[in-house]
Every structure is written in structure tokens, then in C-alpha cells.
Design an enzyme around this catalytic site. Structure first.
Site, PDB file in Angstrom:
ATOM      1  N   CYS A 266       0.790  -1.237   0.000  1.00  0.00           N
ATOM      2  CA  CYS A 266       0.000   0.000   0.000  1.00  0.00           C
ATOM      3  C   CYS A 266       0.822   1.286   0.000  1.00  0.00           C
ATOM      4  O   CYS A 266       0.713   2.077  -0.931  1.00  0.00           O
ATOM      5  CB  CYS A 266      -0.964  -0.008   1.172  1.00  0.00           C
ATOM      6  SG  CYS A 266      -2.230  -1.270   0.986  1.00  0.00           S
ATOM      7  N   ARG A 334       5.493  -7.797  -0.776  1.00  0.00           N
ATOM      8  CA  ARG A 334       5.468  -6.736  -1.788  1.00  0.00           C
ATOM      9  C   ARG A 334       6.248  -5.522  -1.286  1.00  0.00           C
ATOM     10  O   ARG A 334       5.989  -5.039  -0.196  1.00  0.00           O
ATOM     11  CB  ARG A 334       4.018  -6.372  -2.141  1.00  0.00           C
ATOM     12  CG  ARG A 334       3.337  -7.435  -2.986  1.00  0.00           C
ATOM     13  CD  ARG A 334       1.895  -7.115  -3.289  1.00  0.00           C
ATOM     14  NE  ARG A 334       1.008  -7.430  -2.183  1.00  0.00           N
ATOM     15  CZ  ARG A 334      -0.328  -7.361  -2.242  1.00  0.00           C
ATOM     16  NH1 ARG A 334      -0.918  -6.986  -3.360  1.00  0.00           N
ATOM     17  NH2 ARG A 334      -1.080  -7.673  -1.206  1.00  0.00           N
TER      18      ARG A 334
HETATM   19  N1  LIG Z   1      -3.498  -5.336   1.377  1.00  0.00           N
HETATM   20  C1  LIG Z   1      -3.868  -4.360   2.178  1.00  0.00           C
HETATM   21  O1  LIG Z   1      -3.438  -4.260   3.332  1.00  0.00           O
HETATM   22  C2  LIG Z   1      -4.852  -3.316   1.720  1.00  0.00           C
HETATM   23  C3  LIG Z   1      -5.466  -2.483   2.660  1.00  0.00           C
HETATM   24  C4  LIG Z   1      -6.379  -1.527   2.217  1.00  0.00           C
HETATM   25  C5  LIG Z   1      -6.651  -1.395   0.870  1.00  0.00           C
HETATM   26  N2  LIG Z   1      -6.009  -2.210  -0.040  1.00  0.00           N
HETATM   27  C6  LIG Z   1      -6.362  -2.054  -1.454  1.00  0.00           C
HETATM   28  O2  LIG Z   1      -7.300  -3.076  -1.787  1.00  0.00           O
HETATM   29  C7  LIG Z   1      -7.071  -3.530  -3.117  1.00  0.00           C
HETATM   30  C8  LIG Z   1      -6.805  -5.040  -3.103  1.00  0.00           C
HETATM   31  O3  LIG Z   1      -5.603  -5.268  -2.379  1.00  0.00           O
HETATM   32  P1  LIG Z   1      -5.128  -6.734  -1.960  1.00  0.00           P
HETATM   33  O4  LIG Z   1      -3.904  -6.569  -1.140  1.00  0.00           O
HETATM   34  O5  LIG Z   1      -6.292  -7.493  -1.422  1.00  0.00           O
HETATM   35  O6  LIG Z   1      -4.749  -7.321  -3.408  1.00  0.00           O
HETATM   36  P2  LIG Z   1      -4.352  -8.821  -3.803  1.00  0.00           P
HETATM   37  O7  LIG Z   1      -3.372  -8.682  -4.893  1.00  0.00           O
HETATM   38  O8  LIG Z   1      -4.000  -9.588  -2.560  1.00  0.00           O
HETATM   39  O9  LIG Z   1      -5.713  -9.429  -4.367  1.00  0.00           O
HETATM   40  C9  LIG Z   1      -6.336  -8.984  -5.522  1.00  0.00           C
HETATM   41  C10 LIG Z   1      -7.115 -10.161  -6.116  1.00  0.00           C
HETATM   42  O10 LIG Z   1      -7.934  -9.691  -7.185  1.00  0.00           O
HETATM   43  C11 LIG Z   1      -8.016 -10.728  -8.151  1.00  0.00           C
HETATM   44  N3  LIG Z   1      -8.544 -10.197  -9.413  1.00  0.00           N
HETATM   45  C12 LIG Z   1      -7.914  -9.465 -10.363  1.00  0.00           C
HETATM   46  N4  LIG Z   1      -8.767  -9.192 -11.379  1.00  0.00           N
HETATM   47  C13 LIG Z   1      -9.967  -9.743 -11.044  1.00  0.00           C
HETATM   48  C14 LIG Z   1     -11.240  -9.781 -11.671  1.00  0.00           C
HETATM   49  N5  LIG Z   1     -11.467  -9.192 -12.858  1.00  0.00           N
HETATM   50  N6  LIG Z   1     -12.241 -10.438 -11.050  1.00  0.00           N
HETATM   51  C15 LIG Z   1     -12.047 -11.039  -9.865  1.00  0.00           C
HETATM   52  N7  LIG Z   1     -10.842 -11.035  -9.214  1.00  0.00           N
HETATM   53  C16 LIG Z   1      -9.831 -10.391  -9.804  1.00  0.00           C
HETATM   54  C17 LIG Z   1      -6.594 -11.247  -8.201  1.00  0.00           C
HETATM   55  O11 LIG Z   1      -6.524 -12.521  -8.791  1.00  0.00           O
HETATM   56  C18 LIG Z   1      -6.238 -11.250  -6.714  1.00  0.00           C
HETATM   57  O12 LIG Z   1      -6.545 -12.510  -6.112  1.00  0.00           O
HETATM   58  C19 LIG Z   1      -5.919  -2.691  -3.653  1.00  0.00           C
HETATM   59  O13 LIG Z   1      -6.439  -1.587  -4.322  1.00  0.00           O
HETATM   60  C20 LIG Z   1      -5.203  -2.247  -2.392  1.00  0.00           C
HETATM   61  O14 LIG Z   1      -4.510  -1.048  -2.575  1.00  0.00           O
HETATM   62  C21 LIG Z   1      -5.148  -3.175   0.367  1.00  0.00           C
END
Ligand SMILES: NC(=O)c1ccc[n+]([C@@H]2O[C@H](COP(=O)([O-])OP(=O)(O)OC[C@H]3O[C@@H](n4cnc5c(N)ncnc54)[C@H](O)[C@@H]3O)[C@@H](O)[C@H]2O)c1
Length: 446
Positions: A266, A334
Site C-alpha cells: 500500500c 510486496r
Molecule cells: N493489502 C492491504 O493491506 C490493503 C489495505 C487496504 C486497501 N487495499 C487495497 O485493496 C485492493 C486489493 O488489495 P489486496 O492486497 O487485497 O490485493 P491482492 O493482490 O491480494 O488481491 C487482488 C485479487 O484480485 C483478483 N482479481 C484481479 N482481477 C480480477 C477480476 N477481474 N475479477 C475477480 N478477481 C480479480 C486477483 O486474482 C487477486 O486474487 C488494492 O487496491 C489495495 O490497494 C489493500
């Protein structure tokens, strides 16, 4: 309530499991067949404390299901959450291809009113883009259907994500009409009983709020790292300074730990994306550039100290590394500082013996088998045959180690403490060459 969540990563899985836990019927959709297969076999693909049992319980009750079937997902939920990744594009901006793909999928399939809730971290204006994408898909199939788009950024912390979701500090809801605000209020009611945590606002402000939160936290860290580097050169101890300023309630003790840089999925990407957004609207965000620049430099701090200690020659040296994940209680690598350190060490001809309580599999996935990386099954095993020790992640297990054992195992009694876990005075009394971050002794003085 019926809920569909697109994206089964850190945010999607936690959101899905927590919403199911309070009684909703949740379907999680992901395009990664391998991930969905593992989830359906009862395996949780990420390390997040408490998530396994939460998923297991709700899967068993039938309230939580996993699929790659987009038709099923769109047909199921009144609420369609978008929780897919928004990784940085080459120019630093957020890559919105996954968000737009989900929006298009919904527009192509919906047959009834839908509330599209964006939980991914996205630049200001993305809700408009989602709305346009859904509308275009509806026009293409000549369907006249109503839908709303909501911005509901997520503030969970990896490692404490379940607690953060179940007992949130605030629930930010950005909408452009009262109907959707009330729907979201109803959905979040189980998490909102103690006092009202809903902070309702317009969509653009909600989108910017998420970036503001991460940019502020990253700024605090880079500020302290800047001061730590100064302290090192001035013979001051940044840990004393930290206590001295944290006691001021206007500053506070949170998030002012100096260290070898912030990583994770993030802060780095969100600071870059906000800076890019600023540039796109003709505003050079100098502070954000500096926050990122200081952090990139800070990620090199351990390597620079190690190289200086070995008089610039690391060929054939072996470094033990404790901690690979970007922070404790997660396996997320990451942008982890450990990656910068290891890659610099390898480039300089050194070898690495590493241990992390949960991120070893992820490290193996990223780097594969290589002769200059030995993943060891305990902190002690990582020390065997090493010349010095570097600590990159502040896991609890590293906080009170057997210092005699460490000194005997290392060929040189050197500890490079990237998280200031130890007391320099005590460590020096024990015979170590000890280098923390900003602890008053720059390496050139040794
Ligand atoms: N990881 C954190 O701590 C955190 C906290 C707050 C906000 N966020 C935000 O939330 C979002 C997701 O983060 P994350 O860490 O969970 O990401 P991640 O990479 O762990 O997971 C994303 C998932 O989305 C899936 N995906 C991609 N395209 C898709 C589609 N068309 N249909 C269905 N699934 C699909 C991927 O296969 C993957 O499993 C990002 O924007 C991130 O910035 C993350």
C-alpha cells in the site's frame, strides 16, 4: 444480505469472511482458478491471523462461497464489492485495468438494481469511470437498469485485518445519494453498534481520504527516518528523540518508529499514485515526492552499513537475515525492505541465509532456488556459518534472542538492526558491533 466480492486477496477475503460471519450470504469471485481451488479445498492462500478459522466456519455454514464464475457472482449480490488489485503502472499511477474489468463484467450481466461498492484503493475520479464503464456495457445490450456506485475505501492493516474489519476506527462511505448511504449503513450495522463509525461524504472525498491516510502514515515514517539519519551524523539517539516527541499528544507515539524503510502493497504504491495524480492536475506534490525519495534511500541503509563495515568488499561474505515479510504477522513481501537488501547483497557477491516465521514460501515463490539464498528453518539455523546478522522485520521471536549464541555463531560479532529492536549499550557491552538506525554512531566512526 447478499454480497458478491470480486478479488479474493488480502482485502477481498477478509471482507468476505467478516461479512459472512455476521450473517450475510457472500460469494467471493476471483479470476485466479488456482486460488479459488485452494479456497474450496479449505486452504487459505495468504497468512492473516484468524482468517483460516473464520473462513472455515463460514464456508461450513454455507454463508461463504468461492468461485471463478462471474455470472454467478453478478446474479448473487445486491452489493457488488470491487476488491481487486490496483498495482502501480509504469508511470506510478494506479493501474485500473482490473477495476474496469470487474465494472464491465457487472454491466454485461446485471439484470436488476446493483450497488457497486469500490473497496480497492483508486484515484479520485475512478467511481465516475466505473459508472461510465457499467453504463456503456448496459447501452451495448440495450438494457435500462439502475445501479449506484459507492466509494468505501478499506483501512485494514495486514496482520490485524480481522480485528480492524470487525471493530473499525471508521467506515468511510462516499455516495452521491441518500439511498445508497442507507443501504451501506444497514450493511455495516453489525460493525457499527458501539458508536456511529460511519463517516459519510461525497465520492471524490472518500476516494481521496484513503490516499490521505496512507500518505500521512508514510510521511510520519519518512520524517522519522530523515531525523534518524541526522541523529546518526550528530551523535544523537533517535529512540530517545522518539520518546521525547511522542509524549506530545499533538504528535503521538504511533507510527514514528525509525527503521530500514516502509514496504508492503500500500504505502509505496499509494504515495506514488497520489503524487502522479497531483502531477496530472498540474500540482507538483513536493512533500509526497520527498516521502517516497526518503523511503527509497532508507531501504538501502542496512546495505550501506553492512558494506561499510566490511570495508566495501562483500564478495564471499554470508549475511544472516532475520525477517523477510514487509512487516510482522503477514507473509506479504510486496516492496519489502528485505528484498532490496538481499538483491543488493547478491549483486555485491554476498550470500544470504534467511529466516522468517511465515514468509519463506513467498520468498521461494519470488526468488526460486538460487545458490546464494539459503532459507533456514529457525533463526539460529540462519546464523550458522554467517559473518554477520541483519534484522529486517520486527517479529516478536527476534526481540529477546540468545545473544551469546548469536555471538558464537557469527564469524564477526556484528548486528545490523533495521528495526531498532535492541539496546545499543547492552549489545556493545556484550561485545557486539551493533548498528541500529539513528542510534548515534555512524559507521564511519568505528
Ligand atoms: N493489502 C492491504 O493491506 C490493503 C489495505 C487496504 C486497501 N487495499 C487495497 O485493496 C485492493 C486489493 O488489495 P489486496 O492486497 O487485497 O490485493 P491482492 O493482490 O491480494 O488481491 C487482488 C485479487 O484480485 C483478483 N482479481 C484481479 N482481477 C480480477 C477480476 N477481474 N475479477 C475477480 N478477481 C480479480 C486477483 O486474482 C487477486 O486474487 C488494492 O487496491 C489495495 O490497494 C489493500
Amino acid at each position: 444480505m447478499k454480497v458478491t466480492i470480486f478479488g479474493s486477496g488480502y482485502v477481498g477475503l477478509v471482507t468476505g469472511a467478516c461479512l459472512a460471519e455476521v450473517g450475510n450470504e457472500v460469494i467471493c469471485v476471483d479470476i485466479d482458478q488456482g486460488k479459488i481451488d485452494r479456497l474450496n479445498q479449505g486452504e487459505v492462500p495468504i497468512h492473516e491471523p484468524g482468517l483460516d478459522s473464520l473462513i472455515e466456519r463460514n464456508r461450513a455454514s454455507g454463508r461463504l462461497r468461492f468461485t471463478t464464475d462471474v455470472d454467478e457472482g453478478v446474479a448473487h449480490g445486491l452489493f457488488q464489492f470491487i476488491a481487486v488489485g490496483t498495482p502501480p503502472d509504469e508511470d506510478g499511477s494506479a493501474d485500473l485495468q482490473y477495476v474496469t474489468a470487474v465494472a464491465r463484467s457487472i454491466g454485461q450481466r446485471m439484470t436488476d438494481y446493483r450497488v457497486i461498492v469500490n473497496k480497492s484503493t483508486v484515484p479520485v475520479g475512478t467511481a465516475d469511470r466505473v459508472r461510465e464503464t457499467v453504463s456503456a456495457a448496459l447501452v451495448e445490450r440495450q438494457a435500462k437498469l439502475e445501479f449506484d456506485v459507492v466509494s468505501n475505501p478499506e483501512f485494514l492493516k495486514e496482520g490485524a485485518a480481522i480485528d480492524d474489519f470487525m471493530k473499525p476506527d471508521r467506515i468511510v462511505v462516499g455516495t452521491d445519494n441518500p439511498r445508497t448511504t442507507e443501504l451501506l449503513r444497514a450493511m455495516y450495522a453489525p460493525f457499527n453498534r458501539n458508536h456511529d463509525r460511519l463517516v459519510c461524504m461525497d465520492i471524490r472525498s472518500a476516494e481521496l481520504t484513503k490516499y490521505a491516510a496512507n500518505a500521512m502514515l508514510a510521511t510520519k515514517i519518512s520524517f522519522m527516518n530523515e531525523l534518524a539519519n541526522l541523529a546518526e551524523r550528530l551523535g544523537a539517539d533517535i529512540e530517545k528523540v522518539r520518546l521525547g516527541i511522542g509524549s506530545d499528544p499533538r504528535i503521538g507515539y504511533h507510527f514514528i518508529y525509525p527503521g530500514c524503510g516502509y514496504g508492503g502493497s500500500c504505502f509505496p504504491k499509494d504515495v506514488k499514485a497520489l503524487e502522479r495524480t497531483a502531477r496530472d492536475v498540474g500540482y507538483p506534490a513536493q512533500l509526497l515526492q520527498a516521502v517516497e525519495g526518503v523511503n527509497e534511500r532508507q531501504k538501502l541503509s542496512l546495505f550501506d552499513k553492512i558494506r561499510a563495515y566490511f570495508q566495501g568488499d562483500l564478495t564471499g561474505k554470508t549475511l544472516a537475515i532475520w525477517g523477510l515479510a514487509f512487516k510482522p504477522n503477514t507473509d506479504d513481501m510486496r516492496e519489502a525492505s528485505s528484498r532490496v537488501l538481499m538483491e543488493k547483497l547478491w549483486a555485491a557477491g554476498a550470500r544470504v541465509r534467511a529466516f522468517d516465521p511465515v514468509a519463506m514460501e513467498e520468498t521461494r515463490r519470488i526468488y526460486g532456488e538460487r545458490s546464494d539464498l539459503m532459507l533456514c528453518d529457525s533463526p539460529e539455523a540462519a546464523l550458522r556459518g554467517a559473518d554477520a546478522l541483519a534484522i529486517v522485520t520486527e517479529w516478536n521471536v527476534f526481540r529477546s534472542p540468545d545473544f551469546d549464541g548469536i555471538r558464537q555463531a557469527l564469524s564477526r560479532p556484528a548486528i545490523f538492526d533495521g528495526r531498532n529492536l535492541y539496546d545499543p549499550v547492552q549489545l556493545r557491552a556484550l561485545g557486539f558491533d551493533y548498528y541500529g538506525i539513528g542510534r548515534g554512531e555512524s559507521i564511519s566512526k568505528v
